[in-house]
Design an enzyme around this catalytic site. Sequence first.
Site, PDB file in Angstrom:
ATOM      1  N   LYS A  56      28.741  53.508  32.542  1.00  0.00           N
ATOM      2  CA  LYS A  56      28.268  53.450  31.342  1.00  0.00           C
ATOM      3  C   LYS A  56      26.765  53.718  31.486  1.00  0.00           C
ATOM      4  CE  LYS A  56      28.012  50.522  27.030  1.00  0.00           C
ATOM      5  NZ  LYS A  56      28.192  49.315  26.373  1.00  0.00           N
TER       6      LYS A  56
ATOM      7  N   GLU B  82      26.218  49.560  43.055  1.00  0.00           N
ATOM      8  CA  GLU B  82      27.383  49.938  43.500  1.00  0.00           C
ATOM      9  C   GLU B  82      27.963  51.332  43.324  1.00  0.00           C
ATOM     10  OE1 GLU B  82      27.082  47.064  41.782  1.00  0.00           O
ATOM     11  OE2 GLU B  82      28.296  45.453  42.405  1.00  0.00           O
TER      12      GLU B  82
ATOM     13  N   GLY C 168      31.753  47.996  28.318  1.00  0.00           N
ATOM     14  CA  GLY C 168      32.277  48.477  29.620  1.00  0.00           C
ATOM     15  C   GLY C 168      33.662  48.052  29.672  1.00  0.00           C
ATOM     16  N   ARG C 169      34.168  46.724  29.374  1.00  0.00           N
ATOM     17  CA  ARG C 169      35.486  46.347  29.559  1.00  0.00           C
ATOM     18  C   ARG C 169      36.568  46.511  28.402  1.00  0.00           C
ATOM     19  NH1 ARG C 169      31.556  42.507  28.994  1.00  0.00           N
ATOM     20  NH2 ARG C 169      31.913  40.999  27.132  1.00  0.00           N
TER      21      ARG C 169
ATOM     22  N   GLU D 125      35.124  37.826  31.342  1.00  0.00           N
ATOM     23  CA  GLU D 125      33.617  38.359  31.140  1.00  0.00           C
ATOM     24  C   GLU D 125      33.303  38.413  29.514  1.00  0.00           C
ATOM     25  OE1 GLU D 125      32.086  42.631  32.006  1.00  0.00           O
ATOM     26  OE2 GLU D 125      31.467  41.715  33.522  1.00  0.00           O
TER      27      GLU D 125
ATOM     28  N   HIS E  72      57.279  33.709  45.894  1.00  0.00           N
ATOM     29  CA  HIS E  72      56.959  33.185  47.376  1.00  0.00           C
ATOM     30  C   HIS E  72      55.678  33.134  47.876  1.00  0.00           C
ATOM     31  CE1 HIS E  72      61.528  34.458  47.352  1.00  0.00           C
ATOM     32  NE2 HIS E  72      61.092  35.346  46.466  1.00  0.00           N
TER      33      HIS E  72
ATOM     34  N   LYS F 193      22.746  40.516  40.100  1.00  0.00           N
ATOM     35  CA  LYS F 193      22.438  41.768  40.221  1.00  0.00           C
ATOM     36  C   LYS F 193      21.061  42.044  40.671  1.00  0.00           C
ATOM     37  CE  LYS F 193      25.333  44.039  36.736  1.00  0.00           C
ATOM     38  NZ  LYS F 193      25.185  44.882  35.436  1.00  0.00           N
TER      39      LYS F 193
HETATM   40  O1  F6P Z   1      28.409  43.712  36.097  1.00  0.00           O
HETATM   41  C1  F6P Z   1      29.183  43.919  34.875  1.00  0.00           C
HETATM   42  C2  F6P Z   1      29.144  44.867  34.132  1.00  0.00           C
HETATM   43  O2  F6P Z   1      28.092  45.319  33.335  1.00  0.00           O
HETATM   44  C3  F6P Z   1      30.490  45.468  33.189  1.00  0.00           C
HETATM   45  O3  F6P Z   1      30.466  44.821  32.383  1.00  0.00           O
HETATM   46  C4  F6P Z   1      30.815  46.825  33.427  1.00  0.00           C
HETATM   47  O4  F6P Z   1      32.069  46.950  33.210  1.00  0.00           O
HETATM   48  C5  F6P Z   1      30.460  46.870  34.939  1.00  0.00           C
HETATM   49  O5  F6P Z   1      29.324  46.203  35.082  1.00  0.00           O
HETATM   50  C6  F6P Z   1      30.018  48.507  35.214  1.00  0.00           C
HETATM   51  O6  F6P Z   1      29.077  48.857  34.332  1.00  0.00           O
HETATM   52  P1  F6P Z   1      28.795  50.584  34.219  1.00  0.00           P
HETATM   53  O7  F6P Z   1      29.804  51.059  33.570  1.00  0.00           O
HETATM   54  O8  F6P Z   1      27.569  50.598  33.429  1.00  0.00           O
HETATM   55  O9  F6P Z   1      28.352  50.944  35.567  1.00  0.00           O
END
Ligand code: F6P
Length: 530
Positions: free
Chosen positions: A192, A198, A251-252, A337, A368, A496
């Site tokens: 987003k 990452e 995002g979620r 979240e 199990h 972060k």
């Molecule tokens: O670290 C949390 C977050 O902001 C989530 O809410 C989001 O889904 C994820 O990181 C990834 O964010 P982006 O889509 O901006 O890379």
Amino acid sequence: MNNFITKLEPHADRLKATNLRALFDGNPERFEQFTARLDDLLIDFSKEKIDAPALAALFDVARSANVEAARDAMVGGQHWNLTEDRAVLHMALRGGADAPAGDEVDETLDRFLAFAEDVRSGRYAAKTGPFTDVINIGIGGSDLGPVMVARALEPDRDGPRLHFVSNVDGAHLTDITKSLDPSRTLVIIASKTFTTMETMMNARSAREWLRGAVGAEAGHHMAAVSSNIEGAAEFGIDASRVFGFWDWVGGRYSIWSAIGLPVAIGIGADDFRAFLSGAAAMDQHFINAPLEQNLPVILALIGIWRRNAMGWPTVALIPYDQRLERFPAYTQQLDMESNGKSTARDGTPVAVSTAPIIWGEPGTNSQHSFFQLLHQGTDVIPVDFIAAAEPRDGDTEHHTALLANCFAQGQAFAFGRTEQEVRARMAAKSAPAAEIERLAAHRVFPGDRPSTTILHRRLDPFTLGRLVALYEHKIFVQGVIWNIDSFDQWGVELGKELAVNLLPSLTGDASADLDTSTAGLIATIKELSA
Ligand code: F6P
């Protein structure tokens, strides 16, 4: 905040003094009374430690919290995400509400579904032929939604194979690319913000991997999904393959947007639209059904009951469906979240416990592993089961065994086995008296452990859409009752920031002013990796 717990307390006290066996013995109508249904989708909460007066009190709680007005405010485009000053309109992405989101929603949907069809048909292809594989690079909501849906709808996939890389641990990308042919692989960068550490690191590494095989053609092998169109352009992705979404999609909550692109490439536009329709059907139900018949509201109130009246902090989410193996992880982000907050909407501390700690694995595997603790451990852990009446693959023998196990677990949790029953059974099997004496206590199941079972006909795109929207709205209702902002996520920011600060200390470029533990850990890493 209205102090709703005082309304629930007398009911909790009454119910703590009884057990599920007694509740079932005393009321043959429990199943009829404590189930709710929308078409084939059924929620059975008769095995919850609840009775009619308690349920009525819970609906009162929802009314006092103005759940319906809050829902209408969200649907109407009010800035329900208070701390980020944003509307919350993910329902508009699936046509579930006449939300004021504009024509660009339909245009973007048409555009990314057309691209998906181009990739599937080979109209958009690599130099050497159609794309055989797609890697989605993203994390959090830009990963968990697509990966969960892709696994769930594998029977519908007739397009390229789908792979997902999320972890900044280079092992993730390495292990996935090792068996892929870069000259036939499309990489989607899903973020987003297009700034997530990452994802950007994995994106750069994937670009190198592509360049190593196809050189200047690498750009042709990349697409992006982001609300940061400039960021995607700077990364070098052609605008024709950048698909946007908006700040009013969390995002979620973004699987319904172009974040669903890898899924659409796998299953095709029609099935993707069916997935959206399922969610829209749940939206309509959520918007229109009276509270007493409203599935998301009921699920939310069961959660409030467990968390705030009975004091059970965790929930095991157990799909009896191998293809829902990532559903617990997806729901973890969605719920924890969204509602893992301790500050109320007005900035004051929240006076009650909020989001449950959700975890889980598919049944029967979990039986199990950790079910021992669920049956005989010292904590009561409510369980949510999800199961389909029909398998997708027509193998009824396996499916019947799966369902028998699911229902058996619900029975065992609710009704247990008393010491008297254990002794009688052992005696009936001619166990020696000394053996009965030695083992009886160990073989007792306390029972009285609650569960809710969600049943549906079959796990197809439409039903998966309904299931996800069911949980989304459940979380919304709980957020309203807890009076928190379910749509921000400030709690992820500190880590972060600190990670960025720590990088120079690890690379040896600089030494920051560190606490002794962190300094010691970094020194040890340097020593071990020297
Ligand atoms: O670290 C949390 C977050 O902001 C989530 O809410 C989001 O889904 C994820 O990181 C990834 O964010 P982006 O889509 O901006 O890379």
